[in-house]
Design an enzyme around this catalytic site. Structure first.
Site, mmCIF file in Angstrom:
data_model
loop_
_atom_site.group_PDB
_atom_site.id
_atom_site.type_symbol
_atom_site.label_atom_id
_atom_site.label_comp_id
_atom_site.label_asym_id
_atom_site.label_seq_id
_atom_site.Cartn_x
_atom_site.Cartn_y
_atom_site.Cartn_z
ATOM 1 N N TYR A 144 0.827 -1.200 0.000
ATOM 2 C CA TYR A 144 0.000 0.000 0.000
ATOM 3 C C TYR A 144 0.869 1.262 0.000
ATOM 4 C CZ TYR A 144 -4.200 -2.818 1.075
ATOM 5 O OH TYR A 144 -5.244 -3.708 1.029
ATOM 6 N N LYS A 175 -1.042 -8.212 -2.197
ATOM 7 C CA LYS A 175 -2.401 -7.691 -2.111
ATOM 8 C C LYS A 175 -2.301 -6.198 -2.388
ATOM 9 C CE LYS A 175 -6.354 -7.363 0.881
ATOM 10 N NZ LYS A 175 -6.953 -7.554 2.166
HETATM 11 P P1 FBP Z 1 -11.563 -4.623 2.126
HETATM 12 O O1 FBP Z 1 -11.831 -5.625 1.011
HETATM 13 O O2 FBP Z 1 -12.684 -4.578 3.114
HETATM 14 O O3 FBP Z 1 -11.200 -3.283 1.552
HETATM 15 O O4 FBP Z 1 -10.292 -5.158 2.907
HETATM 16 C C1 FBP Z 1 -9.016 -5.095 2.333
HETATM 17 C C2 FBP Z 1 -8.005 -4.511 3.298
HETATM 18 O O5 FBP Z 1 -6.703 -4.631 2.757
HETATM 19 C C3 FBP Z 1 -8.012 -5.154 4.670
HETATM 20 O O6 FBP Z 1 -7.280 -6.337 4.698
HETATM 21 C C4 FBP Z 1 -7.470 -4.055 5.520
HETATM 22 O O7 FBP Z 1 -7.986 -4.055 6.804
HETATM 23 C C5 FBP Z 1 -7.958 -2.814 4.847
HETATM 24 O O8 FBP Z 1 -8.238 -3.151 3.500
HETATM 25 C C6 FBP Z 1 -6.960 -1.697 4.935
HETATM 26 O O9 FBP Z 1 -7.329 -0.659 4.082
HETATM 27 P P2 FBP Z 1 -6.801 0.810 4.308
HETATM 28 O O10 FBP Z 1 -5.396 0.737 4.815
HETATM 29 O O11 FBP Z 1 -6.897 1.441 2.955
HETATM 30 O O12 FBP Z 1 -7.715 1.437 5.291
#
Ligand code: FBP
Length: 262
Positions: A144, A175
């Site tokens: 991310y 992911k």
């Molecule tokens: P979702 O499919 O509900 O978006 O979950 C994916 C995810 O990667 C989770 O594993 C994690 O808790 C969340 O999104 C984190 O998203 P962010 O850092 O953007 O808030």
């Protein structure tokens, strides 16, 4: 080199994993009276025959009996709340050994690409990647881009860089978020090389939009989805699971998938 046992997380080279770590990352704001109960989501993972249930160690420990040997487990090794809005970093909260004791089939770790604390994050990820591989456990990296140096978290160039870093750091699976740019996202998938791409679901979308997004994702060459809220916030999560699975595993069209929701 030890063999990394990743097959369990796939069906015919495709994957659908159910993510339930949002209680730490976002807080109960994501939950309602049903899905606040981990058992509600575990039921979906088990009976929906997901390729994995993803959670933090607290849920993995206390709900062990309810899912153990019924669905593959991914234990998330790091995490953070969204309360202190400081430099993005999620430190390790669970050891690889603990994940192994819990019966994990893979471990997960969030790498905030571009964070001012990136060197510390890369170092910690490197350590857990080696430990996990010593056990033959696959490593899934949540790649991310985030922090003040990242101007656009989902630009194709940023996502491609994040995917490539995941490959270079030794992630077996990456992911990553989708940017709704189908043609451009194919480059992101290419940049991940042999590391498999699983796309995050994001906030809840109307059914047609969610299924169209998944259809597009699968057409980019991604291996599948690691999805949370679009499933367990759905009013009929088992029907939504069937719809999503038809696209990922049976190459159904969006229209065909929507039939499962009737
Ligand atoms: P979702 O499919 O509900 O978006 O979950 C994916 C995810 O990667 C989770 O594993 C994690 O808790 C969340 O999104 C984190 O998203 P962010 O850092 O953007 O808030």
């Amino acid at each position: 080199m030890k063999k990394i046992k990743i097959e369990k997380l796939f069906t015919d080279k495709k994957t659908l994993m159910l993510a339930y770590d949002q209680g730490l990352e976002h807080g109960p704001i994501d939950f309602d009276a049903h899905n606040v109960d981990p058992d509600y989501v575990i039921y979906i993972a088990v009976h929906g025959k997901y390729n994995a249930f993803i959670c933090q160690k607290g849920i993995a420990e206390l709900y062990h009996e309810n899912y153990s040997r019924k669905v593959p487990l991914v234990v998330k090794l790091n995490g953070k709340s969204n309360i202190p809005r400081i430099f993005p970093i999620a430190k390790q909260l669970c050891s690889v050994k603990k994940a192994v004791d819990l019966g994990a089939d893979a471990v997960g770790y969030t790498v905030f690409v571009g964070s001012p604390l990136e060197p510390e994050i890369f170092k910690e990820f490197g350590k857990i990647q080696e430990e996990a591989h010593d056990y033959g456990l696959p490593v899934i990296a949540w790649m991310y881009p985030r922090g003040r140096f990242v101007t656009n978290e989902t630009s194709t160039s940023m996502l491609a860089y994040a995917a490539r870093i995941g490959l270079e750091l030794g992630a077996d699976m990456i992911k990553i978020k989708y940017n709704d740019e189908k043609e451009d996202f194919k480059w992101v998938v290419r940049c991940a090389g042999k590391s498999k791409i699983a796309v995050a679901g994001g906030t809840r979308l109307p059914d047609t939009d969610a299924l169209k997004k998944i259809k597009d994702v699968m057409e980019t060459g991604a291996a599948g989805m690691a999805i949370g809220r679009n499933i367990w916030q759905h009013k009929t999560p088992m029907k939504m699971t069937a719809a999503v699975k038809s696209i990922i595993f049976d190459d159904a069209s969006v229209e065909e998938a929507l039939e499962f929701l009737k």
